[in-house]
Write an enzyme that holds these catalytic residues in place. Structure first.
Site, short mmCIF file in Angstrom:
data_model
loop_
_atom_site.label_atom_id
_atom_site.label_comp_id
_atom_site.label_asym_id
_atom_site.label_seq_id
_atom_site.Cartn_x
_atom_site.Cartn_y
_atom_site.Cartn_z
N ASP A 15 4.62 0.14 -4.47
CA ASP A 15 5.12 1.21 -3.59
C ASP A 15 5.27 2.57 -4.25
OD1 ASP A 15 6.03 1.91 -0.98
OD2 ASP A 15 8.10 1.95 -1.70
N ARG A 28 14.08 3.21 8.50
CA ARG A 28 14.39 4.54 7.98
C ARG A 28 14.53 5.50 9.14
NH1 ARG A 28 10.56 6.82 6.04
NH2 ARG A 28 8.89 5.29 6.10
N ARG A 48 12.36 -7.58 6.55
CA ARG A 48 11.95 -7.35 5.16
C ARG A 48 12.32 -8.49 4.23
NH1 ARG A 48 9.61 -2.11 3.75
NH2 ARG A 48 9.48 -1.08 5.74
N HIS A 82 3.97 8.01 -3.85
CA HIS A 82 4.11 6.83 -2.98
C HIS A 82 2.84 5.99 -3.14
CE1 HIS A 82 4.95 5.33 1.40
NE2 HIS A 82 5.42 4.49 0.50
N SER A 89 2.21 3.98 5.79
CA SER A 89 2.68 2.63 6.10
C SER A 89 1.74 1.98 7.12
CB SER A 89 4.12 2.66 6.60
OG SER A 89 4.21 3.56 7.65
N CYS A 129 -0.86 0.21 6.35
CA CYS A 129 -2.25 0.21 5.90
C CYS A 129 -2.49 -0.84 4.80
CB CYS A 129 -2.66 1.59 5.41
SG CYS A 129 -2.78 2.80 6.72
N TYR A 188 20.65 -0.14 6.47
CA TYR A 188 19.25 -0.56 6.34
C TYR A 188 18.68 -0.12 4.98
CZ TYR A 188 14.26 -0.55 6.52
OH TYR A 188 12.95 -0.75 6.17
N LYS A 201 13.38 5.22 -2.05
CA LYS A 201 12.77 6.42 -1.47
C LYS A 201 13.55 7.68 -1.84
CE LYS A 201 9.75 3.90 0.77
NZ LYS A 201 8.37 3.85 0.28
C1 OXD Z 1 8.04 2.56 3.47
C2 OXD Z 1 8.55 1.44 2.67
O1 OXD Z 1 8.55 2.80 4.57
O2 OXD Z 1 8.03 1.22 1.57
O3 OXD Z 1 7.10 3.22 3.01
O4 OXD Z 1 9.49 0.77 3.11
MN MN Z 2 6.67 2.74 0.93
#
Ligand code: OXD
Ligand code: MN
Length: 589
Positions: free
Chosen positions: A279, A71, A372, A228, A250, A252, A199, A208
């Site tokens: 998520d 991102r 991913r 989130h 992220s 965690c 991406y 998102k």
């Molecule tokens: C993030 C994802 O970056 O879920 O939070 O990909």
């Molecule tokens: Mn996320």
């Protein structure tokens, strides 16, 4: 073939086609037949590689451009009329200016390509809580990934009918030019535009962009919340299932917690954890006055490295079929995939994430650290039976957390909803050496929403406070920290499945089944109330994890004050007051 008689939608698709000038326009009907054709085309152009059908049925490998692997927060914009409405933590550009820039970039951008029109639903199609989107894209990878991550096809158009209540999304790979990459949101126009990236986080617009940035704005106006957060259900030996949602920045372990496998002793007694989402949570007040959370997504877009049979067997199982892997290692001998942390036996004959010959002896990573998997949620062995419940699941608890080597205790409970909003607003995580080179730098990430809030974060906190006034049966709010370290930098708490021991205490608090001690920062467990059965960790060590370190908290207060200052007059008074209370409790005022 157009699949709808919705004239506003047809007009808009025609308008985008007139600008981007594709060779043809294809509407995605959601049938496997059509998706199969696209998979075949994707393989013929090199966009996809088909993996071994026996080992990985229906699975593909995809590689992004090397300049396009994550991102891009610096190029992500909230374009509302007034800059103040975007707030101090978002990039802002005036809508007119951004539209002008983007239309110039879209001009002829799909020449020689096919334009796909993807009708998709966030949430169960037809549910009163679902919201619909249309994503226009020139990428087959996007179509196939959206078909995993969301519910797509003609049934979405049928449910939409003649309504104009849908989110417009335009994506073009264009030239993948980093300098002209934009991920732009127009919350006041229900519109998202993305250009020059391929991406996932920048181009799967349902995730998102819609389900967090646009939806958080819709939620503020309509009286609900887009967060989130993972959602999970904990089944106790009596067979009762209690639900919580949890927000972590992220790195965690959100996906790992969402798919937690109970320790053996717990399993024997009948404990089970069900994953509703890993998520995103859309949260509404139910008729019973409780908060109900649903996962608007249909798949998982998880980080591959580190996922293995020990850390997250459920996630690994979710990737065995119908999955697209991005930027991982291609094992040529078996025509399968590999990433760092998957096993101790890296493939000998392989290509790295860029497609170059690779083996572990080269001393460099084969998979990109942000590689991913895009996997159907229904593949997950612990997916909740309530995953498709249109109204979601009732929340008993909301959990915040971060990665803190010292300051935050293993778990504490807020005194009430307002204090809980404060606890979420001061969420922070320390960077790891691997990520930045500087260990222990505290990054504030309120409610893990810093990169995902579609409006002013100060107003967002006020929305949380306002919701509190309306929720009759409020969930209790907690904070956890699995990442406390000892003098040698080793993690003290075992984490992973053993986190259930902490979740059990959280649930017991929610149902008034256990006492707690009130401290400067909130309610903490008595050490004997956390079940340590079968663990080597001593009660004294646990007591240390449950202590409030005053000097550290005094420093923390200074850092929070500094952070709060950037919000100026949008910082809610109630949060200012909570900060004063904390200072007073710590003897600072
Ligand atoms: C993030 C994802 O970056 O879920 O939070 O990909
Ligand atoms: Mn996320």
């Amino acid at each position: 073939m157009t699949l709808t008689e919705n004239q506003s939608l047809i007009d808009w698709v025609n308008e985008i086609a007139a600008r981007t000038k594709p060779d043809q326009v294809v509407w995605i009907d959601g049938t496997n037949e059509q998706l199969e054709t696209l998979r075949t085309i994707g393989c013929s152009t090199g966009e996809l590689y088909k993996l071994d059908e026996t080992l990985h049925p229906g699975c593909f490998l995809h590689r992004t451009a090397q300049n396009d692997v994550a991102r891009v927060e610096g190029r992500t914009f909230i374009c509302c009329k007034n800059e103040k409405d975007a707030g101090p933590t978002n990039n802002w550009m005036a809508p007119d200016e951004m539209y002008k820039k983007l239309y110039a970039l879209y001009e002829g951008a799909m020449k020689g390509r096919t334009m796909y029109v993807i009708p998709y639903s966030m949430g169960v199609i037809g549910s009163p809580f679902a919201k619909y989107g249309i994503e226009i894209t020139d990428s087959i990878y996007v179509v196939l990934s959206m078909a995993i991550m969301t519910r797509v096809g003609k049934s979405v158009l049928d449910a939409l009918g003649q309504s104009i209540d849908y989110i417009k999304g335009v994506h073009s790979l264009a030239q993948l030019n980093e300098q002209e990459r934009y991920i732009a949101h127009f919350p006041e126009d229900n519109t998202i535009m993305s250009v020059n990236s391929g991406y996932g986080g920048n181009v799967l617009l349902g995730k998102k962009c819609f389900a967090l940035r646009i939806a958080s704005y819709l939620g503020k106006n309509e009286g609900w919340m887009a967060e989130h957060m993972l959602i999970l259900g904990i089944q106790n030996p009596k067979g009762e299932v209690r639900y919580l949602s949890a927000a972590f920045p992220s790195a965690c372990g959100k996906t790992n917690l969402a798919m937690l496998i109970p320790p053996e002793g717990y399993q024997k007694k009948g404990w089970k954890v069900w994953c509703v989402g890993d998520d995103i949570a859309w949260i509404r007040i139910g008729e019973d006055g409780r908060l109900w959370a649903m996962n608007p997504e249909y798949g998982f877009f998880g980080v591959a490295p580190g996922t293995n049979a020990r850390s997250n067997p459920n996630a690994l199982a979710a990737t065995t079929k119908g999955t697209i892997f991005t930027n991982v290692v291609h094992d040529l001998d078996n025509n399968t995939v590999w990433w760092e942390g998957l096993s101790d036996t890296p493939p000998q004959n392989a290509l790295d994430w860029t497609g170059k010959p690779w083996n572990a002896s080269m001393g460099v990573k084969g998979a990109h650290p942000n590689s991913r998997f895009t996997a159907p949620a229904k593949n997950c062995p612990c997916i909740s039976p309530e995953f498709e419940a249109p109204q979601g699941v009732p929340l008993s608890a909301i959990v915040f957390g971060g990665r803190r080597a010292k300051t935050a205790p293993l778990v504490y409970q807020s005194r009430n909803w307002i204090h809980g909003v404060f606890v979420g607003s001061i969420m922070a995580s320390e960077t790891t050496a691997a990520a930045t080179g500087a260990v222990g730098v505290v990054r504030r990430d309120p409610m893990a929403m810093l990169p995902f809030c579609g409006y002013n974060m100060g107003d967002y906190w006020q929305h949380w406070l306002d919701m509190g006034d309306k929720i009759e049966n409020k969930p209790k709010i907690f904070n956890v920290n699995w990442f406390r370290t000892d003098e040698d930098g080793h993690f003290i708490w075992p984490g992973f499945g053993d986190n259930l021991r902490v979740l059990e205490w959280i649930m017991r608090r929610c149902f008034d089944e256990v006492d707690a001690r009130e401290t400067e920062i909130g309610f903490l467990p008595y050490p004997e109330d956390i079940n340590l059965e079968d663990l080597t960790i001593s009660k004294d060590t646990l007591a240390g994890l449950l202590a409030v370190d005053r000097p550290l908290w005094q420093k923390e207060v200074d850092s929070i004050s500094e952070f709060y200052q950037i919000f100026g007059d949008t910082l809610p008074d109630a949060l200012k007051a909570e900060l004063h209370t904390l200072k007073r409790n710590l003897g600072q005022e």
